[in-house]
Design an enzyme around this catalytic site. Structure first.
Site, PDB file in Angstrom:
ATOM      1  CG  ASN A 236      46.257  26.617  -9.646  1.00 44.37           C
ATOM      2  OD1 ASN A 236      45.980  27.699  -9.154  1.00 44.37           O
ATOM      3  ND2 ASN A 236      47.511  26.199  -9.712  1.00 44.37           N
TER       4      ASN A 236
ATOM      5  CG  HIS B 126      50.690  28.082  -6.522  1.00 44.20           C
ATOM      6  ND1 HIS B 126      51.153  26.788  -6.419  1.00 44.20           N
ATOM      7  CD2 HIS B 126      49.448  28.071  -5.955  1.00 44.20           C
ATOM      8  CE1 HIS B 126      50.252  26.038  -5.822  1.00 44.20           C
ATOM      9  NE2 HIS B 126      49.203  26.787  -5.542  1.00 44.20           N
ATOM     10  CD1 TRP B 127      47.681  30.516  -8.918  1.00 44.15           C
ATOM     11  CD2 TRP B 127      47.691  32.753  -9.058  1.00 44.15           C
ATOM     12  NE1 TRP B 127      47.010  31.006  -7.818  1.00 44.15           N
ATOM     13  CE2 TRP B 127      47.004  32.369  -7.881  1.00 44.15           C
ATOM     14  CE3 TRP B 127      47.820  34.102  -9.367  1.00 44.15           C
ATOM     15  CZ2 TRP B 127      46.458  33.309  -7.007  1.00 44.15           C
ATOM     16  CZ3 TRP B 127      47.282  35.037  -8.496  1.00 44.15           C
ATOM     17  CH2 TRP B 127      46.601  34.639  -7.328  1.00 44.15           C
TER      18      TRP B 127
ATOM     19  CG  ASN C  94      42.100  30.043  -9.404  1.00 46.73           C
ATOM     20  OD1 ASN C  94      41.718  30.721  -8.465  1.00 46.73           O
ATOM     21  ND2 ASN C  94      43.146  29.235  -9.319  1.00 46.73           N
TER      22      ASN C  94
END
Length: 280
Positions: free
Chosen positions: A101, A259-260, A45
């Site tokens: 996140n 989303h990232w 991530n």
């Protein structure tokens, strides 16, 4: 020379868990909490962020219990906030900046609302919130991205992971690479018990305990709320809600971003977080 995962990885024993962490840098602690998708780890991530942020902070990116190489958990009883506090205690940290996140953003929000003495700064990217009504987000059930995420718990093959990664990002050609899909697939299939434990209680997992939205107005930590305008997993409406209710907050909405945000716009993300934590 660029940081490598194996060079900065270690295990930390907490009261209840054996947790793998990636740690680099010195200074104020900055804890990076990953999302809840299959194959998520601290490294997968945050690989483009750890080295840049470690030039200014003591960066800690754990595999939370139930993910990566950390211990398996019972998702019917898991409390992400307790796990995060146990990690701080085991590492001798009284208070840290939390960067989260998705699921990690939700955990960071709960920490700031319920354990404010442990949180110096709050940074979120696409945190899910149980809020009603949704004006802009999908109605009638999970979003398109969440549906695919739940399906991937049962099919974490590289092909299954490709569908997940493609829904997470805006720029599929650049970020939904075979290498990333293979990396996350390998991480997920390495510990099939994690997938089985999540699937056993889905869709309640991976967040068994939800933040009470009424508590966000009591958050006292300075907050930076980052969201992708094109997020198909968690609508940017959640960040608009937070910006309206968290007293000391500022929102940063990024177009051409899914989303990232920390991966798709890594340089911008690293600058934002460094400036925010340094000057607040």
């Amino acid at each position: 020379m660029a940081l490598r995962s194996d060079d900065i990885a270690k295990f930390v024993r907490t009261k209840d868990w054996n947790i793998r962490v990636h740690e680099a840098g010195r200074g104020h602690p900055l804890v990076l909490l990953h999302g809840g998708g299959p194959g998520a780890t601290g490294w997968s991530n945050y690989a483009p962020n750890i080295e840049a942020l470690s030039r200014h902070f003591r960066v800690i990116a754990p595999d939370m219990p139930g993910w990566g190489e950390s211990d398996p958990v019972d998702f019917a009883t898991l409390d992400h906030v307790d796990a995060a506090c146990q990690l701080l205690d085991a590492m001798g940290i009284e208070k840290a900046a939390f960067v989260g996140n998705s699921m990690g953003g939700h955990t960071s929000l709960r920490l700031a609302a319920e354990r404010p003495e442990r949180v110096s700064h709050l940074v979120t990217m696409g945190p899910p919130i149980q809020m009603k009504p949704f004006l802009f987000g999908a109605g009638g059930g999970p979003t398109e991205g969440l549906r695919i995420m739940y399906e991937t718990y049962s099919d974490a093959s590289p092909e299954g992971m490709r569908r997940l990664v493609e829904i997470m990002v805006y720029d599929k050609a650049r970020f939904a690479t075979p290498e990333l899909c293979e990396l996350r697939s390998r991480a997920a299939l390495l510990r099939p018990e994690h997938l089985a434990n999540i699937a056993a209680v889905a869709p309640r997992a991976p967040i068994p305990i939800w933040l009470d939205p009424a508590k966000v107005s009591g958050i006292t930590a300075p907050a930076l709320l980052i969201h992708g305008r094109d997020d198909r997993v968690v609508s940017f409406e959640s960040t608009l809600f937070l910006a309206a209710h968290v007293p000391n907050s500022r929102a940063h909405l990024i177009n051409r971003c899914g989303h990232w945000a920390q991966l798709e716009h890594a340089d911008e993300f690293n600058r934002l977080v460094t400036d925010f934590v340094t000057h607040n």
